[in-house]
Structure formats: structure tokens, C-alpha cells
Scaffold this motif. Structure first.
Motif, PDB file in Angstrom:
ATOM      1  N   LEU A 130       9.238  21.030   5.411  1.00  0.00           N
ATOM      2  CA  LEU A 130       8.680  21.965   6.256  1.00  0.00           C
ATOM      3  C   LEU A 130       9.342  23.209   6.706  1.00  0.00           C
ATOM      4  O   LEU A 130       8.487  23.971   7.163  1.00  0.00           O
ATOM      5  N   ALA A 131      10.425  23.262   6.301  1.00  0.00           N
ATOM      6  CA  ALA A 131      10.964  24.767   6.466  1.00  0.00           C
ATOM      7  C   ALA A 131      10.128  25.845   5.466  1.00  0.00           C
ATOM      8  O   ALA A 131       9.942  26.840   5.812  1.00  0.00           O
ATOM      9  N   TYR A 132       9.669  25.355   4.120  1.00  0.00           N
ATOM     10  CA  TYR A 132       9.070  26.157   3.396  1.00  0.00           C
ATOM     11  C   TYR A 132       7.618  26.429   3.921  1.00  0.00           C
ATOM     12  O   TYR A 132       7.113  27.400   4.075  1.00  0.00           O
ATOM     13  N   TYR A 133       6.952  25.334   4.497  1.00  0.00           N
ATOM     14  CA  TYR A 133       5.581  25.383   5.148  1.00  0.00           C
ATOM     15  C   TYR A 133       5.584  26.315   6.190  1.00  0.00           C
ATOM     16  O   TYR A 133       4.477  26.921   6.442  1.00  0.00           O
ATOM     17  N   ARG A 134       6.602  26.371   7.007  1.00  0.00           N
ATOM     18  CA  ARG A 134       6.785  27.169   8.493  1.00  0.00           C
ATOM     19  C   ARG A 134       6.739  28.668   8.208  1.00  0.00           C
ATOM     20  O   ARG A 134       6.153  29.527   8.664  1.00  0.00           O
ATOM     21  N   ARG A 135       7.514  28.992   6.779  1.00  0.00           N
ATOM     22  CA  ARG A 135       7.223  30.304   6.441  1.00  0.00           C
ATOM     23  C   ARG A 135       6.068  30.692   5.694  1.00  0.00           C
ATOM     24  O   ARG A 135       5.569  31.737   5.692  1.00  0.00           O
ATOM     25  N   THR A 136       5.525  29.886   4.938  1.00  0.00           N
ATOM     26  CA  THR A 136       4.640  30.255   3.830  1.00  0.00           C
ATOM     27  C   THR A 136       3.236  30.196   4.497  1.00  0.00           C
ATOM     28  O   THR A 136       2.375  31.025   4.276  1.00  0.00           O
ATOM     29  N   ILE A 137       3.000  29.428   5.451  1.00  0.00           N
ATOM     30  CA  ILE A 137       1.419  29.125   5.774  1.00  0.00           C
ATOM     31  C   ILE A 137       1.180  30.458   6.767  1.00  0.00           C
ATOM     32  O   ILE A 137       0.046  30.933   6.363  1.00  0.00           O
ATOM     33  N   PRO A 138       1.950  30.802   7.757  1.00  0.00           N
ATOM     34  CA  PRO A 138       1.527  31.931   8.483  1.00  0.00           C
ATOM     35  C   PRO A 138       1.387  33.142   7.334  1.00  0.00           C
ATOM     36  O   PRO A 138       0.530  34.114   7.558  1.00  0.00           O
ATOM     37  N   THR A 139       2.244  33.223   6.620  1.00  0.00           N
ATOM     38  CA  THR A 139       2.299  34.400   5.486  1.00  0.00           C
ATOM     39  C   THR A 139       0.862  34.339   4.700  1.00  0.00           C
ATOM     40  O   THR A 139       0.466  35.352   4.333  1.00  0.00           O
ATOM     41  N   ILE A 140       0.570  33.138   4.363  1.00  0.00           N
ATOM     42  CA  ILE A 140      -0.812  32.996   3.585  1.00  0.00           C
ATOM     43  C   ILE A 140      -1.851  33.617   4.350  1.00  0.00           C
ATOM     44  O   ILE A 140      -2.695  34.241   4.040  1.00  0.00           O
ATOM     45  N   VAL A 141      -1.951  33.104   5.584  1.00  0.00           N
ATOM     46  CA  VAL A 141      -3.181  33.547   6.584  1.00  0.00           C
ATOM     47  C   VAL A 141      -2.998  34.864   6.761  1.00  0.00           C
ATOM     48  O   VAL A 141      -4.283  35.461   6.522  1.00  0.00           O
ATOM     49  N   GLU A 142      -1.760  35.488   6.766  1.00  0.00           N
ATOM     50  CA  GLU A 142      -2.031  36.937   7.187  1.00  0.00           C
ATOM     51  C   GLU A 142      -2.395  37.764   5.904  1.00  0.00           C
ATOM     52  O   GLU A 142      -3.204  38.811   5.893  1.00  0.00           O
ATOM     53  N   ALA A 143      -1.901  37.306   4.683  1.00  0.00           N
ATOM     54  CA  ALA A 143      -2.389  37.909   3.424  1.00  0.00           C
ATOM     55  C   ALA A 143      -3.902  37.675   2.866  1.00  0.00           C
ATOM     56  O   ALA A 143      -4.384  38.694   2.730  1.00  0.00           O
TER      57      ALA A 143
END
Length: 462
Positions: A130-143
Motif C-alpha cells: 500500500l505504501a507503494y500504491y499511495r505514492r504511485t497512483i496519484p503520480t500516474i494520474v498526474e502524469a
């Protein structure tokens, strides 16, 4: 680090519909409103097929997207594609009006140690993921940025099992925060779909169903009766379970073949299984391709996306013969043509199976909104000898409809259609014509000729 209680309580709340004081569980999203007629594109196969076609990868992608659009495909399910390629692909698909369902490599749980190692009974492993997805999902949406208007829904993983199923609900909530209003989904195997339904609030479900195993295969259905029963029974179970709380079901039918062991590829795109090979899945015939779509509609699915668009770029004639004792009796003894292994062949040319699917998609596309609205009804408003019938109602108009499917996958049938009580008119929706009703004993009936595996959508008027 969160305690087991801190991890388990929010997850349990999401699954059971309650929340402890102070907990904020995001509600379920809405089902996908669009009825997709689509294909599944394994991105990692693109470069090899493009080389065979004599073009660079992005030229091939543009050509293939134009082909899909022209032939009636409107949605592409992608797997193993990265964020950068997704952004570039959206520059091609958005102007064409194609929607995508990106299964991003950055999100696939099996792709990295911290997400692949999740265990249901290990809170620490869940926290690391979950720590990985908390970082990654918002970054993907922004990208992806504004280009995500071309994203029909986010794909959370491919055929999740075990701990990956536990992650789905948490990932759903993270996407709900990062990209509100955009649905999320996964594709699950028939035997894990009940677990996905029970443990998540995914409102759009997709099940892959591959009913056509190789001749005499001990690993799955391989006769017409067994294959059709396997497909229908599993679809009915999914659609019924989904409908109990407002979810919808999609199907990912089979349009591929698979040989284990040695096989070669002819210049015309035909695969040939060589001695010592095991023919695991066989490519469906065009009639079987049509039937999978029509039977899905009869069972009430709200989306159809065929697996798979691209197959192997080359054969494996030097592969070792299969030595598994369980399939020894059905191993190939003489070179045996097995047909193509995907919707497009090894240079990206349409196969006859692709033509069958695309032709039907084009005929159904003008009626996608109606098909999306239809709700099953238990009323027996139409019977058909020699064919299967599903009855529906359009909740916006109250009008009833029926999907009739020829279950014979080898030959055409003339089907007698007998309206139920109060039904005085039958209209063929796709053909835009009224079917004449003639006296048949004490009743009136119409007749219709259906090709092998073909179906029809009828409007039932009182």
C-alpha cells in the motif's frame, strides 16, 4: 507501521459497508456506462509483430488503431504498457474516438517485490504494498494529465489471485481519491471471480472465459456441448451475482489458440503443431466467435472484449516436446495445422475470426445504449425451438426485448419463434424489419434463419 487492526478495519469496512468512528471509506464507484466492443492488446508483443510487418512500432500502432476503428472496435484493453507509452498511445486513440483500458506495468502487482509478496495473513506485507500504491497512483494520474479523458477505466491488475485480490479494494479507493469519477476494474478467471465480487466494491466486473480447449484435452472442455455449457454457466453465475447489488459484468471471450512444445508458423499465418506438441487451446471458428458474443448478450453482459489482438511473432520449432504424463495420450504425432493464434496474424493482418467479430461489432454498435440499458426479466415472453432465448426489459420505456441464439455451432437453423401471452408483434432490431406472424396450431409464430452461432435481437410489442 500500521497495526493489523489499523489495516484490517478500513478494509473490512469497505467490504461490508460499515465504518468505525472516524474512518473514511470511499463509496463504490459507478459501473462503466459505456458498452465496449473491444480487444485485449498485450503491449509487449507489438515490437515483434511490427518487425514482421516491416515497419517501426509506432507506425504499426497507428495503422492498427485505424484498422480497429474502421472495423467497429471502440475499446482497447492494454496490458504490460508503461505510463510513457500510454500517454503517447492516447495521442493516437483520442482523435480516433477509441477508448483505452490501461493495465499499466507500474500497477500490476506481480511486477515488483513489494506488491507481489502480499499475503492475506501478513499485515506488514500489505502495508509495504500500500505504501507503494499511495505514492504511485496519484503520480500516474498526474502524469497522464488531461489525456485521461481517453481512459474509459483504470485496470488494477490482470487475473489477480491471493494477496492481489486483497489489494484491489485498497487500490480502488486510492484511485477514487486521485481521479474521482473514473471507474476501475480488473479481469478475473472464472474460478476467482466470486472472490473478487465478495471482497471488493468494484462495480464493473470482467471475467475471461476460454471454452475451446484442444481436441481430447484432459485440461478443459473440448466438445461443443461441454464448451458451450462451460461458457454459459459461468457467465450466468457472474451476471446474476453482479446484478444483486447494481454491478455489471463484462466478458473477455476466447479468440486465440495455444500450443505447448514445438510448433512452426507458415507464411500465410497458419500455425502448425509439430510432433511432441500438446494443443492446449484451439482457435475458435468464426461461428464460435459470433456465438460467444451473442451468448454473452443473451446472458446479460454489458461489455465484450476479445482475447487476444496480437499473438506470437514467430513459431518455436525447436522447443522441447511435452513430457507431461497427463497429456501423453493427446500429443501431436504428425504436423497438424492449428490456424492463427490471435485476431491479427504475425504481420498484423486480420484473420477470419477478426472479420467475424468486427462484422458483428459494427452491426451491434448502433444499439449499444439499448444493450447497456436492458435488464433481465423472468417473464417468458418468447420461446424458440432449437435456440436459446433471453428476455429483457428496457427500464426507460418499459418495452421488452429478446436475444435469440442458435446453439448449433456447425450449421444454420431455421428457428420458430412463438410469442408469449400478450405479445402481438416481433421486430428484428438489427435488420429493422417486422417478422410476419402466422398461425401455428392454436398460436401464431414467426420463423427466422440463423447462421451457425448467430443470434438476433428482437423487440417484443404488445
Amino acid at each position: 507501521m500500521r497495526t493489523a487492526y489499523q489495516i484490517a478495519v478500513p478494509l473490512l469496512a469497505a467490504l461490508c459497508g460499515w465504518s468505525p468512528a472516524g474512518a473514511a471509506v470511499r463509496p463504490a464507484d459507478q459501473p462503466v456506462r459505456h458498452f465496449p466492443f473491444g480487444v485485449y492488446w498485450p503491449w509487449e508483443r507489438t515490437a515483434g509483430i511490427a518487425r514482421n510487418a516491416g515497419v517501426d512500432s509506432w507506425t504499426f500502432v497507428r495503422q492498427t488503431c485505424r484498422l480497429l476503428k474502421q472495423e467497429g472496435v471502440d475499446t482497447i484493453w492494454l496490458v504490460n504498457i508503461g505510463v510513457d507509452d500510454t500517454k503517447r498511445l492516447l495521442q493516437i486513440t483520442r482523435p480516433l474516438g477509441l477508448k483505452i483500458l490501461p493495465g499499466l506495468a507500474e500497477l500490476e502487482p506481480r511486477n515488483r517485490p513489494e506488491t507481489a509478496a502480499v499475503k492475506v495473513d501478513d499485515p506488514d506485507s500489505l502495508e509495504r504494498a500500500l505504501a507503494y500504491y499511495r505514492r504511485t497512483i496519484p503520480t500516474i494520474v498526474e502524469a497522464i494529465g488531461d489525456d485521461r479523458s481517453g481512459v474509459l477505466a483504470w485496470v488494477l491488475g490482470d487475473e489477480p489471485t491471493g494477496g492481489a485480490v486483497v489489494l484491489l479494494e485498497e487500490m480502488r479507493q486510492l484511485f477514487a481519491a486521485a481521479d474521482p469519477g473514473r471507474p476501475v476494474l480488473t479481469v478475473s478467471m472464472w474460478h476467482t471471480t466470486p472472490e473478487v465480487i465478495d471482497k471488493t466494491r468494484l462495480m464493473t466486473l470482467c471475467m475471461d472465459l476460454y471454452p475451446f480447449f484442444g481436441p481430447r484435452s484432459p485440461n478443459g472442455p473440448h466438445t461443443p456441448e461441454a464448451s458451450t455449457a462451460f461458457y454459459t454457466n459461468n457467465l450466468q453465475k457472474m451476471v446474476e451475482a453482479a446484478g444483486r447489488d447494481g454491478r455489471v459484468g463484462w466478458v473477455m471471450p476466447q479468440c486465440y489458440g495455444e500450443v505447448w512444445g514445438p510448433w512452426e508458423l507458415r507464411a500465410d499465418g497458419t500455425g502448425v503443431a509439430l510432433p511432441g506438441a500438446y494443443w492446449h487451446w484451439r482457435m475458435p471458428t468464426p461461428a464460435e466467435v459470433r456465438w460467444q458474443v451473442w451468448e454473452g448478450l443473451r446472458c446479460g453482459v454489458k461489455g465484450v472484449l476479445f482475447f487476444v489482438l496480437l499473438g506470437n511473432a514467430q513459431g518455436s520449432p525447436g522447443a522441447q516436446p511435452v513430457e507431461e504424463a497427463s497429456v501423453a495420450a493427446v500429443l501431436i504425432r504428425e504436423p497438424t495445422p492449428v490456424g492463427p493464434d490471435a485476431l491479427l496474424d504475425y504481420v498484423g493482418r486480420p484473420t477470419e475470426q477478426f472479420r467475424a467479430a468486427a462484422s458483428l461489432f459494427r452491426r451491434l454498435a448502433p444499439h449499444r445504449n439499448l444493450l447497456r440499458r436492458l435488464r433481465p426479466t423472468s417473464e417468458e415472453l418468447l420461446t424458440a425451438n432449437g435456440a436459446a432465448v433471453g428476455c429483457f426489459q428496457d427500464p426507460t420505456t418499459g418495452v421488452h426485448y429478446a436475444v435469440v441464439v442458435n446453439r448449433d455451432l456447425a450449421a444454420p437453423r431455421t428457428v420458430r419463434l412463438t410469442p408469449g401471452a400478450g405479445i402481438g408483434r416481433l421486430d428484428d432490431v438489427l435488420a429493422k424489419k417486422r417478422l410476419p406472424l402466422r398461425a401455428a396450431g392454436e398460436q401464431r409464430a414467426a420463423s427466422m434463419r440463423l447462421a451457425a452461432g448467430e443470434g438476433c435481437l428482437l423487440k417484443l410489442l404488445r
